[in-house]
Design a protein around this motif. Structure first.
Motif, mmCIF file in Angstrom:
data_model
loop_
_atom_site.group_PDB
_atom_site.id
_atom_site.type_symbol
_atom_site.label_atom_id
_atom_site.label_comp_id
_atom_site.label_asym_id
_atom_site.label_seq_id
_atom_site.Cartn_x
_atom_site.Cartn_y
_atom_site.Cartn_z
ATOM 1 N N ALA A 148 -41.245 46.220 75.716
ATOM 2 C CA ALA A 148 -40.389 46.871 74.719
ATOM 3 C C ALA A 148 -39.042 47.250 75.336
ATOM 4 O O ALA A 148 -37.984 47.082 74.710
ATOM 5 C CB ALA A 148 -41.083 48.104 74.156
ATOM 6 N N THR A 149 -39.078 47.750 76.563
ATOM 7 C CA THR A 149 -37.828 48.118 77.241
ATOM 8 C C THR A 149 -36.987 46.882 77.508
ATOM 9 O O THR A 149 -35.761 46.889 77.320
ATOM 10 C CB THR A 149 -38.129 48.843 78.564
ATOM 11 O OG1 THR A 149 -38.881 50.027 78.297
ATOM 12 C CG2 THR A 149 -36.842 49.212 79.280
ATOM 13 N N GLU A 152 -35.160 45.844 74.501
ATOM 14 C CA GLU A 152 -33.965 46.666 74.284
ATOM 15 C C GLU A 152 -32.821 46.226 75.190
ATOM 16 O O GLU A 152 -31.662 46.147 74.765
ATOM 17 C CB GLU A 152 -34.281 48.139 74.538
ATOM 18 C CG GLU A 152 -34.989 48.847 73.411
ATOM 19 C CD GLU A 152 -35.000 50.352 73.634
ATOM 20 O OE1 GLU A 152 -34.108 51.039 73.072
ATOM 21 O OE2 GLU A 152 -35.864 50.833 74.381
ATOM 22 N N LEU A 153 -33.152 45.970 76.450
ATOM 23 C CA LEU A 153 -32.121 45.532 77.395
ATOM 24 C C LEU A 153 -31.458 44.240 76.922
ATOM 25 O O LEU A 153 -30.237 44.083 77.030
ATOM 26 C CB LEU A 153 -32.721 45.330 78.786
ATOM 27 C CG LEU A 153 -33.283 46.572 79.485
ATOM 28 C CD1 LEU A 153 -33.864 46.195 80.846
ATOM 29 C CD2 LEU A 153 -32.219 47.637 79.640
ATOM 30 N N ARG A 154 -32.268 43.340 76.411
ATOM 31 C CA ARG A 154 -31.725 42.084 75.915
ATOM 32 C C ARG A 154 -30.948 42.302 74.619
ATOM 33 O O ARG A 154 -29.902 41.675 74.396
ATOM 34 C CB ARG A 154 -32.853 41.069 75.706
ATOM 35 C CG ARG A 154 -33.556 40.673 76.991
ATOM 36 C CD ARG A 154 -34.593 39.593 76.784
ATOM 37 N NE ARG A 154 -33.996 38.344 76.332
ATOM 38 C CZ ARG A 154 -34.660 37.205 76.188
ATOM 39 N NH1 ARG A 154 -35.954 37.155 76.491
ATOM 40 N NH2 ARG A 154 -34.063 36.110 75.775
ATOM 41 N N GLN A 155 -31.431 43.190 73.770
ATOM 42 C CA GLN A 155 -30.766 43.461 72.495
ATOM 43 C C GLN A 155 -29.338 43.956 72.700
ATOM 44 O O GLN A 155 -28.423 43.560 71.971
ATOM 45 C CB GLN A 155 -31.564 44.502 71.711
ATOM 46 C CG GLN A 155 -30.910 44.896 70.379
ATOM 47 C CD GLN A 155 -31.693 45.977 69.650
ATOM 48 O OE1 GLN A 155 -32.792 46.356 70.055
ATOM 49 N NE2 GLN A 155 -31.130 46.482 68.564
ATOM 50 N N TYR A 156 -29.157 44.799 73.716
ATOM 51 C CA TYR A 156 -27.837 45.381 73.954
ATOM 52 C C TYR A 156 -27.047 44.646 75.033
ATOM 53 O O TYR A 156 -26.026 45.131 75.515
ATOM 54 C CB TYR A 156 -27.986 46.860 74.304
ATOM 55 C CG TYR A 156 -28.617 47.652 73.176
ATOM 56 C CD1 TYR A 156 -27.975 47.763 71.943
ATOM 57 C CD2 TYR A 156 -29.863 48.252 73.332
ATOM 58 C CE1 TYR A 156 -28.563 48.464 70.893
ATOM 59 C CE2 TYR A 156 -30.446 48.954 72.292
ATOM 60 C CZ TYR A 156 -29.798 49.052 71.080
ATOM 61 O OH TYR A 156 -30.383 49.743 70.034
ATOM 62 N N THR A 182 -32.646 56.364 82.255
ATOM 63 C CA THR A 182 -33.409 56.908 81.123
ATOM 64 C C THR A 182 -34.060 58.244 81.473
ATOM 65 O O THR A 182 -34.357 59.037 80.582
ATOM 66 C CB THR A 182 -34.497 55.919 80.667
ATOM 67 O OG1 THR A 182 -35.408 55.658 81.755
ATOM 68 C CG2 THR A 182 -33.891 54.613 80.192
ATOM 69 N N GLU A 187 -30.391 56.198 76.962
ATOM 70 C CA GLU A 187 -31.168 55.068 76.475
ATOM 71 C C GLU A 187 -30.345 53.784 76.568
ATOM 72 O O GLU A 187 -29.112 53.840 76.639
ATOM 73 C CB GLU A 187 -31.582 55.322 75.020
ATOM 74 C CG GLU A 187 -32.438 56.564 74.841
ATOM 75 C CD GLU A 187 -32.761 56.821 73.383
ATOM 76 O OE1 GLU A 187 -32.519 55.906 72.553
ATOM 77 O OE2 GLU A 187 -33.247 57.926 73.077
ATOM 78 N N PRO A 188 -31.015 52.620 76.571
ATOM 79 C CA PRO A 188 -30.275 51.356 76.655
ATOM 80 C C PRO A 188 -29.167 51.220 75.621
ATOM 81 O O PRO A 188 -28.096 50.681 75.915
ATOM 82 C CB PRO A 188 -31.372 50.305 76.449
ATOM 83 C CG PRO A 188 -32.597 50.952 77.016
ATOM 84 C CD PRO A 188 -32.474 52.405 76.641
ATOM 85 N N ARG A 189 -29.404 51.737 74.410
ATOM 86 C CA ARG A 189 -28.377 51.613 73.367
ATOM 87 C C ARG A 189 -27.099 52.374 73.734
ATOM 88 O O ARG A 189 -26.020 52.057 73.250
ATOM 89 C CB ARG A 189 -28.926 52.097 72.023
ATOM 90 C CG ARG A 189 -29.335 53.555 71.989
ATOM 91 C CD ARG A 189 -30.035 53.908 70.688
ATOM 92 N NE ARG A 189 -30.511 55.283 70.680
ATOM 93 C CZ ARG A 189 -29.772 56.333 70.310
ATOM 94 N NH1 ARG A 189 -28.518 56.134 69.899
ATOM 95 N NH2 ARG A 189 -30.271 57.554 70.330
ATOM 96 N N ARG A 192 -24.242 50.187 75.832
ATOM 97 C CA ARG A 192 -23.511 49.030 75.321
ATOM 98 C C ARG A 192 -22.065 49.024 75.801
ATOM 99 O O ARG A 192 -21.478 47.962 76.020
ATOM 100 C CB ARG A 192 -23.553 49.013 73.791
ATOM 101 C CG ARG A 192 -24.905 48.586 73.216
ATOM 102 C CD ARG A 192 -24.921 48.638 71.714
ATOM 103 N NE ARG A 192 -24.861 50.013 71.231
ATOM 104 C CZ ARG A 192 -24.963 50.370 69.951
ATOM 105 N NH1 ARG A 192 -25.120 49.431 69.025
ATOM 106 N NH2 ARG A 192 -24.924 51.630 69.588
#
Length: 253
Positions: A148-149, A152-156, A182, A187-189, A192
């Motif tokens: 899941a983490t 998130e890393l890839r998403q952002y 964290t 958080e990763p978001r 950005r």
């Protein structure tokens, strides 16, 4: 021999090494070094090999040691050539080198670059072998994060696999760094902006070095590589200084 290991040019050069022999000695520790790189460092005044009557370079053992120092300072401390040359010039004049890093036998020790470290990861901490290819499972295991983490890393855009779907070792370091952040509630978001800033810096550097890379000769590529190293080192130093200044302002220092 001088304090920086510069050889006495009055000594006999009969045992001097050719540039090819020097390259062979350095390649074990510095796989990316090339003859063009050595010539570039000579042109920049960082090493001054002797010459045979017919004009061929002859490197003394101290010249090789000097080259090792320069290459190590770039790789392990990410210092700009200007800073490295200042150290060597100071040592040539008898100044004692700084002990900013463990002192290897009979070698100079790079001084700390402006803004280096200061509690933040040093660029030298991020030296990796880009030929290593990691699967997603490798990344999860080595970074100590869950799927899941990673998502998130890839998403952002903080971690990006290559075209073949593999990750390089830097992805592990990024993931570990984000994981540590964290623990402070970041958080990763929230990161950005780091990705966007890095992309802007890459875009700026690309505009500067692309025209040089377009030249087909190997010397031009070596010059472009050095420009990238220099600008990257300066960018890291500037970023660190700005963050430190901002933190002092927040703390009222």
């Amino acid at each position: 021999m001088t304090a920086a290991g510069r050889p006495d040019r009055d000594a006999s050069q009969r045992d001097g090494l050719s540039i090819g022999a020097v390259l062979a000695q350095l390649r074990g520790d510095f796989p990316d070094v090339t003859i063009s790189k050595i010539r570039f460092l000579e042109a920049e005044g960082l090493v001054q090999p002797g010459r045979t009557p017919s004009g061929y370079r002859q490197f003394a053992p101290a010249d090789v040691e000097r080259l090792r120092f320069v290459l190590s300072a770039q790789r392990d401390h990410y210092l700009p050539l200007k800073v490295i040359k200042e150290q060597l010039d100071a040592a040539d004049q008898g100044a004692a080198p700084s002990a900013a890093a463990p002192r290897p036998p009979r070698k100079l020790v790079p001084i700390e670059a402006p803004g280096e470290n200061g509690g933040l990861p040093a660029p030298g901490d991020f030296e990796t072998d880009y030929e290593i290819r990691l699967t997603e499972e490798d990344l999860l295991r080595q970074a100590g994060i869950d799927a899941a983490t990673l998502a998130e890393l890839r998403q952002y855009g903080l971690v990006r696999p290559g075209a073949a779907g593999f990750f390089d070792p830097d992805a592990v370091l990024v993931a570990k760094t984000v994981k540590a952040m964290t623990e402070f509630g970041i958080e990763p978001r929230h990161l950005r902006a780091f990705r966007a800033a890095a992309d802007r810096e890459v875009g700026l550097l690309e505009q500067i070095v692309t025209p040089v890379y377009r030249h087909r000769d190997e010397d031009a590529k070596a010059r472009a590589d050095e420009v990238v190293r220099e600008l990257a080192a300066l960018s890291v130093a500037l970023h660190t200084l700005l963050v430190k200044a901002g933190i002092r302002a927040v703390a009222g220092g």
